[in-house]
Design a protein around this motif. Structure first.
Motif, PDB file in Angstrom:
ATOM      1  N   ALA A 157       0.827  -1.209   0.000  1.00  0.00           N
ATOM      2  CA  ALA A 157       0.000   0.000   0.000  1.00  0.00           C
ATOM      3  C   ALA A 157       0.859   1.257   0.000  1.00  0.00           C
ATOM      4  CB  ALA A 157      -0.926  -0.004   1.213  1.00  0.00           C
ATOM      5  N   ARG A 158       1.992   1.195   0.657  1.00  0.00           N
ATOM      6  CA  ARG A 158       2.841   2.385   0.776  1.00  0.00           C
ATOM      7  C   ARG A 158       3.680   2.630  -0.466  1.00  0.00           C
ATOM      8  NH1 ARG A 158       3.972   0.277   6.004  1.00  0.00           N
ATOM      9  NH2 ARG A 158       6.066  -0.338   5.323  1.00  0.00           N
ATOM     10  N   ILE A 159       4.186   1.560  -1.091  1.00  0.00           N
ATOM     11  CA  ILE A 159       5.241   1.778  -2.092  1.00  0.00           C
ATOM     12  C   ILE A 159       4.961   1.167  -3.460  1.00  0.00           C
ATOM     13  CG2 ILE A 159       6.967   1.906  -0.243  1.00  0.00           C
ATOM     14  CD1 ILE A 159       7.960  -0.849  -1.100  1.00  0.00           C
ATOM     15  N   HIS A 160       3.741   0.694  -3.730  1.00  0.00           N
ATOM     16  CA  HIS A 160       3.496   0.068  -5.033  1.00  0.00           C
ATOM     17  C   HIS A 160       3.693   1.072  -6.170  1.00  0.00           C
ATOM     18  CE1 HIS A 160      -0.622   1.759  -4.166  1.00  0.00           C
ATOM     19  NE2 HIS A 160      -0.507   2.094  -5.450  1.00  0.00           N
ATOM     20  N   THR A 161       4.069   0.526  -7.317  1.00  0.00           N
ATOM     21  CA  THR A 161       4.240   1.323  -8.529  1.00  0.00           C
ATOM     22  C   THR A 161       2.963   1.255  -9.368  1.00  0.00           C
ATOM     23  OG1 THR A 161       5.067  -0.542  -9.834  1.00  0.00           O
ATOM     24  CG2 THR A 161       6.697   0.723  -8.552  1.00  0.00           C
ATOM     25  N   PRO A 162       2.787   2.157 -10.330  1.00  0.00           N
ATOM     26  CA  PRO A 162       1.613   2.077 -11.213  1.00  0.00           C
ATOM     27  C   PRO A 162       1.498   0.729 -11.923  1.00  0.00           C
ATOM     28  CG  PRO A 162       2.671   4.213 -11.442  1.00  0.00           C
ATOM     29  CD  PRO A 162       3.579   3.381 -10.575  1.00  0.00           C
ATOM     30  N   CYS A 163       2.619   0.169 -12.336  1.00  0.00           N
ATOM     31  CA  CYS A 163       2.590  -1.134 -13.011  1.00  0.00           C
ATOM     32  C   CYS A 163       2.118  -2.226 -12.058  1.00  0.00           C
ATOM     33  CB  CYS A 163       3.978  -1.457 -13.556  1.00  0.00           C
ATOM     34  SG  CYS A 163       4.080  -3.053 -14.399  1.00  0.00           S
ATOM     35  N   GLN A 164       2.558  -2.158 -10.828  1.00  0.00           N
ATOM     36  CA  GLN A 164       2.181  -3.179  -9.843  1.00  0.00           C
ATOM     37  C   GLN A 164       0.710  -3.085  -9.468  1.00  0.00           C
ATOM     38  OE1 GLN A 164       5.191  -2.181  -7.012  1.00  0.00           O
ATOM     39  NE2 GLN A 164       6.659  -3.681  -7.800  1.00  0.00           N
ATOM     40  N   PHE A 193      -7.796  -4.855  -1.810  1.00  0.00           N
ATOM     41  CA  PHE A 193      -7.434  -4.213  -3.068  1.00  0.00           C
ATOM     42  C   PHE A 193      -7.611  -2.699  -2.983  1.00  0.00           C
ATOM     43  CE2 PHE A 193      -9.367  -2.691  -7.142  1.00  0.00           C
ATOM     44  CZ  PHE A 193      -8.180  -2.545  -7.836  1.00  0.00           C
ATOM     45  N   GLU A 194      -8.753  -2.251  -2.472  1.00  0.00           N
ATOM     46  CA  GLU A 194      -9.025  -0.817  -2.394  1.00  0.00           C
ATOM     47  C   GLU A 194      -8.066  -0.117  -1.438  1.00  0.00           C
ATOM     48  OE1 GLU A 194     -13.129  -0.754  -1.335  1.00  0.00           O
ATOM     49  OE2 GLU A 194     -13.831  -0.957  -3.421  1.00  0.00           O
ATOM     50  N   ALA A 195      -7.745  -0.802  -0.319  1.00  0.00           N
ATOM     51  CA  ALA A 195      -6.827  -0.200   0.651  1.00  0.00           C
ATOM     52  C   ALA A 195      -5.439  -0.032   0.045  1.00  0.00           C
ATOM     53  CB  ALA A 195      -6.762  -1.055   1.908  1.00  0.00           C
ATOM     54  N   ASN A 210      -3.610   2.983   1.776  1.00  0.00           N
ATOM     55  CA  ASN A 210      -4.003   2.916   3.183  1.00  0.00           C
ATOM     56  C   ASN A 210      -3.402   1.644   3.774  1.00  0.00           C
ATOM     57  OD1 ASN A 210      -5.326   2.562   5.674  1.00  0.00           O
ATOM     58  ND2 ASN A 210      -7.157   3.629   4.953  1.00  0.00           N
ATOM     59  N   SER A 211      -2.199   1.739   4.308  1.00  0.00           N
ATOM     60  CA  SER A 211      -1.491   0.548   4.765  1.00  0.00           C
ATOM     61  C   SER A 211      -2.166  -0.104   5.964  1.00  0.00           C
ATOM     62  CB  SER A 211      -0.036   0.898   5.093  1.00  0.00           C
ATOM     63  OG  SER A 211       0.025   1.880   6.097  1.00  0.00           O
ATOM     64  N   GLU A 212      -2.751   0.693   6.841  1.00  0.00           N
ATOM     65  CA  GLU A 212      -3.395   0.124   8.037  1.00  0.00           C
ATOM     66  C   GLU A 212      -4.584  -0.746   7.656  1.00  0.00           C
ATOM     67  OE1 GLU A 212      -5.496   1.603  12.216  1.00  0.00           O
ATOM     68  OE2 GLU A 212      -4.268   2.992  11.054  1.00  0.00           O
ATOM     69  N   ASP A 213      -5.439  -0.240   6.763  1.00  0.00           N
ATOM     70  CA  ASP A 213      -6.595  -1.028   6.335  1.00  0.00           C
ATOM     71  C   ASP A 213      -6.176  -2.237   5.501  1.00  0.00           C
ATOM     72  OD1 ASP A 213      -8.303   0.628   7.649  1.00  0.00           O
ATOM     73  OD2 ASP A 213      -9.284   1.443   5.860  1.00  0.00           O
TER      74      ASP A 213
END
Length: 238
Positions: free
Chosen positions: A125-132, A208-210, A215-218
């Motif tokens: 949630a914190r560091i994903h890239t657009p491709c990921q 998926f939405e988090a 939103n890393s906590e959710d």
């Protein structure tokens, strides 16, 4: 009756080597063999598999490196205790899952997932890239459109692997690839035991939405919820 396997004689040496390793690997996990038993001697294995002593010895070395076998002079080739097997080896996991032994791994696999996946979801949630996030979106879309349990399990496996990949940590990402066969078996078991194969879709949507919304906590919370429901499907020990 002895467990008989046959490997073709007239094939390239590399292919024969792979087949012999596979054949003995399957022999190890199937009755009457298993942990703490002794395999037939070289001569009998040669007869069973229609290969040379050299091929048998090479295969035993490979299986020894996987933690499954131990060959000692005059003591024969002994199957090591189960806990000494390299359970992160894809071949070992595949052989185990082909037999009922795979069921014994399910609670342990779930414990490992409980340790790794909520944290992986939070990191993703914190560091994903657009491709990921696009890969995760595609996997979730396939889950939504799944028409049967086979389509669901394939998409579910892809979803969880996409989350591990989105951590951008090669060790965590490779974990998904290593345990893919065992995880696929577990996801299939979960779907079969649920009231409907895609019963967990709403919770996967929350994860998926988090992740998409960073939103890393959710993301961690909802992944824990998925895994708690997975554990609840197991029979309680007596």
């Amino acid at each position: 009756m002895p467990h008989t396997l046959n490997a073709p004689r007239s094939q390239g040496s590399s292919k024969v080597h792979t087949q012999v390793v596979d054949a003995i690997g399957q022999l190890i996990v199937a009755p009457p063999f298993g942990p703490n038993t002794t395999l037939p001697n070289e001569e009998e294995l040669c007869t069973r598999l229609s290969v040379s002593r050299t091929a048998i010895r090479e295969a035993i070395k490979v299986l020894g490196a996987k933690g499954m076998l131990e060959a000692k002079p005059r003591a024969g080739t002994r199957v090591r205790p189960f806990e000494q097997w390299n359970l992160f080896d894809p071949d070992v996991l595949r052989w185990i899952n082909q037999q009922h032994m795979g069921q014994a791994l399910i609670p342990h696999l779930t414990t490992m997932r409980e340790i790794v996946e909520p944290a992986a979801a939070a990191i993703a949630a914190r560091i994903h890239t657009p491709c990921q996030i696009e890969q995760l979106t595609q996997a979730f879309t396939l889950m939504e459109s799944a028409q049967d349990i086979h389509e669901w399990v394939s998409a579910d496996l892809r979803f969880h692997q996409a989350i591990l990949n989105a951590t951008n940590n090669p060790l965590i990402a490779s974990l998904g690839a290593m345990i893919a066969s065992a995880l696929e078996s577990l996801l299939s078991t979960n779907a079969q035991q649920a009231r409907h194969f895609n019963e967990a879709l709403p919770q996967h949507r929350k994860v998926f939405e988090a992740i998409r919304n960073r939103n890393s906590e959710d993301a961690s919370l909802w992944m824990r919820a998925i895994l708690a429901d997975t554990r609840a499907l197991f029979p309680r020990p007596n």
